[in-house]
Design a protein around this motif. Structure first.
Motif, PDB file in Angstrom:
ATOM      1  N   HIS A   1     -61.650   3.592  13.449  1.00  0.00           N
ATOM      2  CA  HIS A   1     -62.116   5.026  12.565  1.00  0.00           C
ATOM      3  C   HIS A   1     -63.517   4.853  12.183  1.00  0.00           C
ATOM      4  O   HIS A   1     -63.934   3.872  11.620  1.00  0.00           O
ATOM      5  CB  HIS A   1     -61.288   5.207  11.560  1.00  0.00           C
ATOM      6  CG  HIS A   1     -59.660   4.727  11.872  1.00  0.00           C
ATOM      7  ND1 HIS A   1     -58.886   5.978  12.729  1.00  0.00           N
ATOM      8  CD2 HIS A   1     -58.819   3.861  11.505  1.00  0.00           C
ATOM      9  CE1 HIS A   1     -57.646   5.289  12.452  1.00  0.00           C
ATOM     10  NE2 HIS A   1     -57.380   4.097  12.114  1.00  0.00           N
TER      11      HIS A   1
ATOM     12  N   ILE B   1     -58.239   9.464   7.317  1.00  0.00           N
ATOM     13  CA  ILE B   1     -57.824   8.686   8.157  1.00  0.00           C
ATOM     14  C   ILE B   1     -56.097   8.464   8.085  1.00  0.00           C
ATOM     15  O   ILE B   1     -55.507   8.577   9.091  1.00  0.00           O
ATOM     16  CB  ILE B   1     -58.501   7.072   8.103  1.00  0.00           C
ATOM     17  CG1 ILE B   1     -59.796   7.043   8.511  1.00  0.00           C
ATOM     18  CG2 ILE B   1     -57.513   5.939   8.836  1.00  0.00           C
ATOM     19  CD1 ILE B   1     -60.544   5.854   8.137  1.00  0.00           C
TER      20      ILE B   1
ATOM     21  N   LYS C   1     -56.716   0.842  16.566  1.00  0.00           N
ATOM     22  CA  LYS C   1     -57.446   2.073  16.774  1.00  0.00           C
ATOM     23  C   LYS C   1     -58.684   1.772  15.454  1.00  0.00           C
ATOM     24  O   LYS C   1     -58.417   1.061  14.908  1.00  0.00           O
ATOM     25  CB  LYS C   1     -56.713   3.213  15.798  1.00  0.00           C
ATOM     26  CG  LYS C   1     -55.428   3.436  16.787  1.00  0.00           C
ATOM     27  CD  LYS C   1     -54.847   4.611  16.011  1.00  0.00           C
ATOM     28  CE  LYS C   1     -53.397   4.999  17.117  1.00  0.00           C
ATOM     29  NZ  LYS C   1     -52.573   5.920  16.047  1.00  0.00           N
TER      30      LYS C   1
ATOM     31  N   LYS D   1     -61.533   9.695  14.342  1.00  0.00           N
ATOM     32  CA  LYS D   1     -60.339   8.620  14.017  1.00  0.00           C
ATOM     33  C   LYS D   1     -59.545   8.461  15.136  1.00  0.00           C
ATOM     34  O   LYS D   1     -59.671   9.083  16.300  1.00  0.00           O
ATOM     35  CB  LYS D   1     -59.502   9.153  12.786  1.00  0.00           C
ATOM     36  CG  LYS D   1     -59.078  10.134  12.882  1.00  0.00           C
ATOM     37  CD  LYS D   1     -58.128  10.652  11.783  1.00  0.00           C
ATOM     38  CE  LYS D   1     -56.911  11.576  12.004  1.00  0.00           C
ATOM     39  NZ  LYS D   1     -56.311  11.466  10.730  1.00  0.00           N
ATOM     40  N   ASP D   2     -58.811   7.526  15.025  1.00  0.00           N
ATOM     41  CA  ASP D   2     -57.781   6.977  15.996  1.00  0.00           C
ATOM     42  C   ASP D   2     -58.323   6.598  17.545  1.00  0.00           C
ATOM     43  O   ASP D   2     -57.909   7.262  18.520  1.00  0.00           O
ATOM     44  CB  ASP D   2     -56.771   8.152  16.045  1.00  0.00           C
ATOM     45  CG  ASP D   2     -55.805   8.145  15.018  1.00  0.00           C
ATOM     46  OD1 ASP D   2     -55.664   7.060  14.251  1.00  0.00           O
ATOM     47  OD2 ASP D   2     -55.501   9.358  14.734  1.00  0.00           O
TER      48      ASP D   2
ATOM     49  N   LEU E   1     -66.328  12.178  10.950  1.00  0.00           N
ATOM     50  CA  LEU E   1     -65.397  11.461  11.140  1.00  0.00           C
ATOM     51  C   LEU E   1     -64.760  11.286  12.483  1.00  0.00           C
ATOM     52  O   LEU E   1     -64.260  12.517  12.911  1.00  0.00           O
ATOM     53  CB  LEU E   1     -64.101  11.408  10.180  1.00  0.00           C
ATOM     54  CG  LEU E   1     -63.033  10.470  10.221  1.00  0.00           C
ATOM     55  CD1 LEU E   1     -63.296   9.068  10.303  1.00  0.00           C
ATOM     56  CD2 LEU E   1     -62.084  11.007   9.108  1.00  0.00           C
TER      57      LEU E   1
END
Length: 188
Positions: free
Chosen positions: A90, A186, A88, A70-71, A68
């Motif tokens: 993810h 997330i 953003k 994210k952001d 993952l």
């Protein structure tokens, strides 16, 4: 897609300035057509870029668990009003057969997809499909959250409102626990 015609953009911006009752020859606006053309060349540079190109380099890694990132910040231009939206992204995937990509490649793919006139829904699904087509993972989940200036500065004028879209492929489609795990990471 062809090359961006900055001269044509400059002419169009001059026409817009005249159409709204401005004088494109006044000091503050004299170089505006050139600045806008340069900006459009930059913000629409993804028109000739395929996000899958960023996934050509893959690594064999004995890893078939969640990845993952994210952001990932992004900005794009709404194709309905040609005003920005930003937010953003993810991206989560579960590699198959140890086929992984560099983490920065996920961010580069986001950038490639966003640098063109866009819809948030299309950004989300295009990123997911690019990963599916290139990496053939067990599953992919892409969540995009964004604030749209077309809702902030015009129309309903609701600054701060966020739109969230998701694209779910593979094992994430039928496994609510796997989806929930990604969403919990997330939100952290």
């Amino acid at each position: 897609m062809g090359q961006i015609n900055t001269q044509q953009i400059e002419e169009a911006v001059r026409l817009i300035l005249e159409a709204i009752g401005e004088d494109p020859n006044r000091e503050g606006l004299l170089d505006t057509p050139k600045r806008v053309a340069k900006m459009y060349a930059e913000v629409f540079s993804g028109l000739n870029e395929d996000p899958k190109e960023h996934f050509k380099t893959v690594f064999g890694e004995d890893h078939e668990e969640l990845v993952l990132v994210k952001d990932i910040p992004f900005h794009s231009m709404c194709e309905h009003h040609l005003v920005p939206f930003f937010g953003k992204a993810h991206i989560a995937y579960i590699p198959k057969g140890g086929k992984v990509t560099g983490l920065s490649k996920l961010a580069r793919a986001v950038e490639a997809v966003c640098r063109r006139p866009q819809l948030q829904e299309r950004i989300t699904s295009t990123i997911a499909e690019s990963i599916v087509d290139s990496l053939e993972p067990h599953g992919v989940m892409v969540v995009v959250e964004a604030e749209h200036m077309c809702m902030t500065m015009r129309g309903v004028k609701k600054p701060g409102s966020k739109t969230i879209t998701s694209a779910v492929r593979g094992v994430f489609t039928n496994d609510p626990a796997a989806r929930a795990e990604v969403l919990s990471f997330i939100k952290e």
